[in-house]
Design a protein around this motif. Structure first.
Motif, PDB file in Angstrom:
ATOM      1  N   LEU A   8      29.005  32.110   4.066  1.00 59.83           N
ATOM      2  CA  LEU A   8      28.774  31.823   2.654  1.00 59.83           C
ATOM      3  C   LEU A   8      30.089  31.630   1.916  1.00 59.83           C
ATOM      4  CD1 LEU A   8      25.852  34.304   1.827  1.00 59.83           C
ATOM      5  CD2 LEU A   8      25.731  31.801   1.886  1.00 59.83           C
ATOM      6  N   ASN A   9      31.079  32.443   2.244  1.00 56.41           N
ATOM      7  CA  ASN A   9      32.400  32.285   1.625  1.00 56.41           C
ATOM      8  C   ASN A   9      33.044  30.969   2.022  1.00 56.41           C
ATOM      9  OD1 ASN A   9      32.410  34.688   0.202  1.00 56.41           O
ATOM     10  ND2 ASN A   9      33.312  35.866   1.877  1.00 56.41           N
ATOM     11  N   ALA A  10      32.838  30.579   3.283  1.00 55.17           N
ATOM     12  CA  ALA A  10      33.444  29.334   3.767  1.00 55.17           C
ATOM     13  C   ALA A  10      32.838  28.115   3.091  1.00 55.17           C
ATOM     14  CB  ALA A  10      33.277  29.229   5.280  1.00 55.17           C
ATOM     15  N   ALA A  11      31.635  28.246   2.552  1.00 55.48           N
ATOM     16  CA  ALA A  11      30.963  27.110   1.907  1.00 55.48           C
ATOM     17  C   ALA A  11      31.579  26.772   0.563  1.00 55.48           C
ATOM     18  CB  ALA A  11      29.473  27.409   1.727  1.00 55.48           C
ATOM     19  N   THR A  12      32.333  27.699  -0.013  1.00 61.91           N
ATOM     20  CA  THR A  12      32.986  27.465  -1.302  1.00 61.91           C
ATOM     21  C   THR A  12      34.487  27.491  -1.109  1.00 61.91           C
ATOM     22  OG1 THR A  12      31.153  28.583  -2.427  1.00 61.91           O
ATOM     23  CG2 THR A  12      33.170  28.261  -3.684  1.00 61.91           C
ATOM     24  N   ARG A  13      35.167  26.509  -1.628  1.00 63.57           N
ATOM     25  CA  ARG A  13      36.612  26.419  -1.463  1.00 63.57           C
ATOM     26  C   ARG A  13      37.300  27.549  -2.218  1.00 63.57           C
ATOM     27  NH1 ARG A  13      37.334  21.634   0.975  1.00 63.57           N
ATOM     28  NH2 ARG A  13      35.684  20.078   0.685  1.00 63.57           N
ATOM     29  N   ASP A  14      38.465  27.968  -1.687  1.00 64.07           N
ATOM     30  CA  ASP A  14      39.188  29.098  -2.268  1.00 64.07           C
ATOM     31  C   ASP A  14      39.527  28.853  -3.731  1.00 64.07           C
ATOM     32  OD1 ASP A  14      39.064  30.426   0.128  1.00 64.07           O
ATOM     33  OD2 ASP A  14      41.046  29.785   0.806  1.00 64.07           O
ATOM     34  N   ASN A  15      40.012  27.648  -4.050  1.00 59.31           N
ATOM     35  CA  ASN A  15      40.386  27.347  -5.430  1.00 59.31           C
ATOM     36  C   ASN A  15      39.175  27.431  -6.350  1.00 59.31           C
ATOM     37  OD1 ASN A  15      43.025  26.942  -4.715  1.00 59.31           O
ATOM     38  ND2 ASN A  15      42.893  24.722  -4.642  1.00 59.31           N
ATOM     39  N   THR A  16      38.039  26.917  -5.874  1.00 57.73           N
ATOM     40  CA  THR A  16      36.812  26.981  -6.673  1.00 57.73           C
ATOM     41  C   THR A  16      36.371  28.417  -6.873  1.00 57.73           C
ATOM     42  OG1 THR A  16      36.113  24.833  -5.803  1.00 57.73           O
ATOM     43  CG2 THR A  16      34.420  26.205  -6.816  1.00 57.73           C
ATOM     44  N   ARG A  17      36.476  29.215  -5.816  1.00 55.21           N
ATOM     45  CA  ARG A  17      36.071  30.611  -5.907  1.00 55.21           C
ATOM     46  C   ARG A  17      36.930  31.359  -6.932  1.00 55.21           C
ATOM     47  NH1 ARG A  17      36.780  31.667  -1.056  1.00 55.21           N
ATOM     48  NH2 ARG A  17      34.746  30.995  -0.305  1.00 55.21           N
ATOM     49  N   ARG A  18      38.242  31.108  -6.906  1.00 55.97           N
ATOM     50  CA  ARG A  18      39.130  31.755  -7.866  1.00 55.97           C
ATOM     51  C   ARG A  18      38.820  31.309  -9.290  1.00 55.97           C
ATOM     52  NH1 ARG A  18      43.011  31.143  -3.607  1.00 55.97           N
ATOM     53  NH2 ARG A  18      43.591  29.077  -4.398  1.00 55.97           N
ATOM     54  N   SER A  19      38.560  30.010  -9.466  1.00 56.30           N
ATOM     55  CA  SER A  19      38.244  29.487 -10.797  1.00 56.30           C
ATOM     56  C   SER A  19      36.952  30.098 -11.325  1.00 56.30           C
ATOM     57  CB  SER A  19      38.113  27.959 -10.748  1.00 56.30           C
ATOM     58  OG  SER A  19      39.326  27.354 -10.378  1.00 56.30           O
ATOM     59  N   TYR A  20      35.968  30.234 -10.453  1.00 55.00           N
ATOM     60  CA  TYR A  20      34.692  30.819 -10.860  1.00 55.00           C
ATOM     61  C   TYR A  20      34.861  32.293 -11.244  1.00 55.00           C
ATOM     62  CZ  TYR A  20      31.841  26.780  -9.523  1.00 55.00           C
ATOM     63  OH  TYR A  20      31.255  25.541  -9.462  1.00 55.00           O
ATOM     64  N   ARG A  21      35.650  33.029 -10.463  1.00 56.37           N
ATOM     65  CA  ARG A  21      35.884  34.438 -10.789  1.00 56.37           C
ATOM     66  C   ARG A  21      36.550  34.573 -12.155  1.00 56.37           C
ATOM     67  NH1 ARG A  21      37.369  35.468  -5.193  1.00 56.37           N
ATOM     68  NH2 ARG A  21      39.553  35.186  -5.786  1.00 56.37           N
ATOM     69  N   ALA A  22      37.535  33.710 -12.406  1.00 61.01           N
ATOM     70  CA  ALA A  22      38.237  33.748 -13.692  1.00 61.01           C
ATOM     71  C   ALA A  22      37.293  33.400 -14.836  1.00 61.01           C
ATOM     72  CB  ALA A  22      39.421  32.784 -13.670  1.00 61.01           C
ATOM     73  N   ALA A  23      36.386  32.456 -14.601  1.00 62.05           N
ATOM     74  CA  ALA A  23      35.437  32.048 -15.639  1.00 62.05           C
ATOM     75  C   ALA A  23      34.462  33.174 -15.965  1.00 62.05           C
ATOM     76  CB  ALA A  23      34.676  30.804 -15.185  1.00 62.05           C
ATOM     77  N   ILE A  24      33.962  33.858 -14.944  1.00 61.75           N
ATOM     78  CA  ILE A  24      33.044  34.971 -15.162  1.00 61.75           C
ATOM     79  C   ILE A  24      33.759  36.105 -15.903  1.00 61.75           C
ATOM     80  CG2 ILE A  24      31.691  36.762 -14.029  1.00 61.75           C
ATOM     81  CD1 ILE A  24      30.399  33.984 -14.012  1.00 61.75           C
ATOM     82  N   GLU A  25      34.999  36.356 -15.520  1.00 65.33           N
ATOM     83  CA  GLU A  25      35.775  37.400 -16.200  1.00 65.33           C
ATOM     84  C   GLU A  25      35.998  37.033 -17.664  1.00 65.33           C
ATOM     85  OE1 GLU A  25      40.166  39.580 -15.948  1.00 65.33           O
ATOM     86  OE2 GLU A  25      39.436  38.360 -14.278  1.00 65.33           O
ATOM     87  N   HIS A  26      36.251  35.765 -17.935  1.00 70.88           N
ATOM     88  CA  HIS A  26      36.461  35.326 -19.318  1.00 70.88           C
ATOM     89  C   HIS A  26      35.198  35.531 -20.142  1.00 70.88           C
ATOM     90  CE1 HIS A  26      37.040  32.436 -22.672  1.00 70.88           C
ATOM     91  NE2 HIS A  26      38.307  32.805 -22.554  1.00 70.88           N
ATOM     92  N   PHE A  27      34.049  35.219 -19.547  1.00 70.23           N
ATOM     93  CA  PHE A  27      32.773  35.375 -20.255  1.00 70.23           C
ATOM     94  C   PHE A  27      32.483  36.849 -20.535  1.00 70.23           C
ATOM     95  CE2 PHE A  27      28.166  36.027 -20.299  1.00 70.23           C
ATOM     96  CZ  PHE A  27      27.769  35.096 -21.253  1.00 70.23           C
TER      97      PHE A  27
END
Length: 221
Positions: A8-27
């Motif tokens: 499941l982790n391999a299905a999402t690129r590392d950069n995308t995963r980091r961007s998503y984490r940052a977005a959730i933290e911002h929200f």
């Protein structure tokens, strides 16, 4: 980590995963939102950042929220009509031309390569093999990236056994995945030998000096 989590982790690129984490933290942290979110709270989040964040950034934040809710088994609030309408209104009220990074000019490429060649010559005179290798590696990667338009993360994923350089002919290299290769099928690229600023010679030297399985990377020095 279980096999399922690894895939499941391999299905999402590392950069995308980091961007998503940052977005959730911002929200959650910066704005003070709650998860799972309602469509009304997501709409208010967009309104709070309209004109402050670019529309593309807001769309990324929505993608992150959508992914979080879907992965956790909650209804996706970003698909609600009110959210879509608010985003459309923001785009209309705050139009902005997207900024694009200036491409590297040929004269600047020549300056970078000349500096790296001087570095390699100095390292050779001092018999500093690690420094010499870094200079030649960086020269090859910069030239490959320039002529083929590779991203930095694509260059970092190159492996020596996937690069075949033939002096006077060209380079054949294989990338197992890239941003444009959504299905991770891999792609082989060809680069011809050139009279000036040619990546073939330095790539061949790099391949000879680095062992199989090595990822060239990009020097940060």
């Amino acid at each position: 980590m279980s096999d399922m989590e690894r895939y499941l982790n391999a299905a999402t690129r590392d950069n995308t995963r980091r961007s998503y984490r940052a977005a959730i933290e911002h929200f959650e942290v910066n704005w003070g939102g709650f998860l799972p979110a309602t469509s009304d709270s997501v709409a208010r989040y967009l309104v709070a950042h309209a004109g402050v964040l670019a529309v593309n950034t807001l769309k990324l934040r929505l993608s992150a929220l959508a992914q979080w809710h879907t992965s956790q088994g909650f209804p996706d609030p970003t698909k609600a009509p009110v959210v879509r309408k608010v985003l459309k209104g923001i785009r209309a009220v705050h139009p902005a031309r997207e900024r694009q990074a200036e491409p590297l000019q040929l004269i600047h490429l020549e300056q970078v390569v000349a500096s790296l060649q001087a570095e390699a010559q100095q390292a050779s005179n001092q018999q500093d093999q690690p420094r010499l290798l870094r200079a030649r590696r960086d020269t090859a990667l910069i030239l490959l990236g320039f002529w083929r338009g590779f991203r930095s993360d694509e260059l970092c994923r190159l492996q020596i056994e996937h690069v075949q350089a033939t002096p006077g002919a060209g380079i054949s290299l294989y990338l197992p995945r890239s941003k444009s290769d959504r299905d991770n099928l891999g792609k082989t690229y060809q680069t011809p030998a050139l009279l000036r600023l040619c990546p073939v010679q330095d790539s061949q030297r790099m391949a000879q000096r680095l062992g199989p399985g090595t990822r060239p990377g990009v020097s940060r020095h």
